[in-house]
Design a protein around this motif. Sequence first.
Motif, mmCIF file in Angstrom:
data_model
loop_
_atom_site.group_PDB
_atom_site.id
_atom_site.type_symbol
_atom_site.label_atom_id
_atom_site.label_comp_id
_atom_site.label_asym_id
_atom_site.label_seq_id
_atom_site.Cartn_x
_atom_site.Cartn_y
_atom_site.Cartn_z
ATOM 1 N N UNK A 132 0.841 -1.193 0.000
ATOM 2 C CA UNK A 132 0.000 0.000 0.000
ATOM 3 C C UNK A 132 0.877 1.244 0.000
ATOM 4 N N UNK A 133 0.319 2.330 -0.524
ATOM 5 C CA UNK A 133 1.007 3.610 -0.669
ATOM 6 C C UNK A 133 0.446 4.627 0.312
ATOM 7 N N UNK A 134 1.319 5.480 0.817
ATOM 8 C CA UNK A 134 0.903 6.614 1.644
ATOM 9 C C UNK A 134 1.554 7.885 1.110
ATOM 10 N N UNK A 135 0.796 8.958 1.146
ATOM 11 C CA UNK A 135 1.288 10.254 0.705
ATOM 12 C C UNK A 135 0.963 11.284 1.768
ATOM 13 N N UNK A 136 1.883 12.196 1.997
ATOM 14 C CA UNK A 136 1.714 13.213 3.031
ATOM 15 C C UNK A 136 2.206 14.552 2.516
ATOM 16 N N UNK A 137 1.957 15.593 3.331
ATOM 17 C CA UNK A 137 2.360 16.949 2.952
ATOM 18 C C UNK A 137 3.844 17.202 3.204
ATOM 19 N N UNK A 138 4.630 16.171 3.515
ATOM 20 C CA UNK A 138 6.077 16.319 3.639
ATOM 21 C C UNK A 138 6.794 16.098 2.316
ATOM 22 N N UNK A 139 6.018 15.882 1.229
ATOM 23 C CA UNK A 139 6.615 15.702 -0.091
ATOM 24 C C UNK A 139 7.144 14.310 -0.346
ATOM 25 N N UNK A 140 6.783 13.335 0.456
ATOM 26 C CA UNK A 140 7.267 11.961 0.288
ATOM 27 C C UNK A 140 6.113 11.029 -0.026
ATOM 28 N N UNK A 141 6.385 10.073 -0.883
ATOM 29 C CA UNK A 141 5.462 9.003 -1.226
ATOM 30 C C UNK A 141 6.115 7.699 -0.799
ATOM 31 N N UNK A 142 5.465 6.968 0.122
ATOM 32 C CA UNK A 142 6.073 5.781 0.708
ATOM 33 C C UNK A 142 5.281 4.530 0.334
ATOM 34 N N UNK A 143 6.037 3.481 0.018
ATOM 35 C CA UNK A 143 5.469 2.172 -0.289
ATOM 36 C C UNK A 143 5.740 1.243 0.883
ATOM 37 N N UNK A 144 4.671 0.591 1.382
ATOM 38 C CA UNK A 144 4.758 -0.268 2.550
ATOM 39 C C UNK A 144 4.374 -1.688 2.197
ATOM 40 N N UNK A 145 4.990 -2.625 2.927
ATOM 41 C CA UNK A 145 4.607 -4.033 2.860
ATOM 42 C C UNK A 145 3.940 -4.373 4.183
ATOM 43 N N UNK A 146 2.680 -4.752 4.130
ATOM 44 C CA UNK A 146 1.908 -4.986 5.345
ATOM 45 C C UNK A 146 2.514 -6.096 6.194
ATOM 46 N N UNK A 190 4.852 18.318 -2.901
ATOM 47 C CA UNK A 190 3.561 18.203 -2.226
ATOM 48 C C UNK A 190 3.675 18.810 -0.835
ATOM 49 N N UNK A 191 3.203 20.069 -0.701
ATOM 50 C CA UNK A 191 3.259 20.777 0.574
ATOM 51 C C UNK A 191 1.924 21.372 0.996
ATOM 52 N N UNK A 192 0.967 21.464 0.080
ATOM 53 C CA UNK A 192 -0.285 22.168 0.368
ATOM 54 C C UNK A 192 -1.496 21.265 0.171
ATOM 55 N N UNK A 193 -1.613 20.650 -1.009
ATOM 56 C CA UNK A 193 -2.819 19.913 -1.390
ATOM 57 C C UNK A 193 -2.672 18.419 -1.125
#
Length: 500
Positions: free
Chosen positions: A394-408, A424-427
């Motif tokens: 699964x993927x997570x995105x945040x306002x810190x400008x990072x896109x992270x891929x996780x293995x459950x 990605x800092x605002x939207x």
Amino acid sequence: ATAEAAGPTAEAEVDLRPAARRPEAGAAVVGGAPPPDMPVTFRKRVASSGYGISPVMRLHDGGAATQAARARKAAATKPPGRARAVLDRTSRTGVGPPTCLQAENTLAVAPLGGPLLRTAFAPDGCRLALAGADGSVALLRMPPRRHPSQAAGPPSLNGHRAGLLHSVAWRVTREGPPLVPPGALLRPPMAFHRSHSGKLLLSASADGSACLWDVQQAGAATAPLLHFTHVSRPPPPLRGGASPSGSSKSSPSGGGERDNPPLGGEVRQASFFWLDRFALLATGAALGLYDLKLERGAPEHDARRAAPLRHRYSLAHKWEVDGPQHITCFAAAASFLSPLTIAAGSDRSLRVLDWGAGRELLRIPDAHESKVTSLCLFEGSAYSDAPLSGRELFLTSALDGALRLWDLRDARRGAVRVYRAHTNRVHAMQTAISPCLRYVCCGSEDRKAYLYDLGSEEVVARLTGHTDAVTAVSFNPLHPQLSTASLDGTVRLYSDRDAG
């Protein structure tokens, strides 16, 4: 004298049957009677009445895998032609990245005339749902070049009051939830979820409600099948048959209904769950699991023709998450049976909830440097040969400008991949994983969409053309195709080859 007396009687009993059907001389006679005219047929199998056969139980009437199998069988029986060529262009692992703009499928005008926040392909790829900042949902038939009538504007669903749409979601199974089952940015619609049949759609809005739509009746005057406005169940209809779904006030005949208050606040996401048997809603710091009761067919009485009287929902369970002020987003599987839900909180945490066991399985306190605004669970596609082990990603995105891929399976150790080329800092940016499990895509505030290689974290392409921040991306589950939507109100479609 005796023989003479019997003579005339014997002569009268003459066998009048044809010679071929007369018994042979000396043939044995059973019971003193001649053999029948026709031979007796003895059958080894006798048709059963069916009372002793156990009924065949099915979880649902067929999902994406069933539809794909039927499509392959139908294509195999037809001569080579356009249908087989379409099936050969499915999202297999050998296709290239969708980086070629399909100019013939790009609309000249903005579908909703305003900013777009979320997009979602129907599981069969026949429609693209677009959530706008004005609370409406547009339904774009695919491919657009074959439907020139929607160039002036596709049909839209207008059931939310002024408010951002946080999410949209299609129903997944063929016939959807069991009918009467036994036993975020401004203030528009925020989310929607999908269905494999392409008939039902869920939308969640910042106006404090969620709507269940029948997209086959899409139009400006279309009313939702269900309007989620209260916590436990729909409020009783007002006198005269009208439904108070558009108002947060209780019915005067309901006595206030203290056990069924309005949802209150924003519905940040709505999604189908457990093969569309249930619906999940995120409001505040709680996740609500709702049982859907949809009446099939036309009612017997005219007094029950109104949708609020025929379709209902009921709260099956409510999960209060301790710690964060509110749940920002969540992800749950709808196309296969899994009791797990991944929820992100405003305190930058991730939680894995097990609805079957009724407990929290995992908590990651600081998943990002800022709160998570987007979650994407890989569910695969019936038209792709991606491994089943990909459903743990699964993927997570945040306002810190990072896109992270996780293995459950190993999420405690942190993300397995991190992508940082975008801005990605605002939207809140929508993210997506390709059905072939080779690419990851997300929007960016530099007016581009970034396509990453899932394994190497390298940027495959920077897709340009929008004049404002790209807020929504989604992959077509059938064809190797990518859609991007922006705050400028436009939609662009990309394929893996020039001839789209």
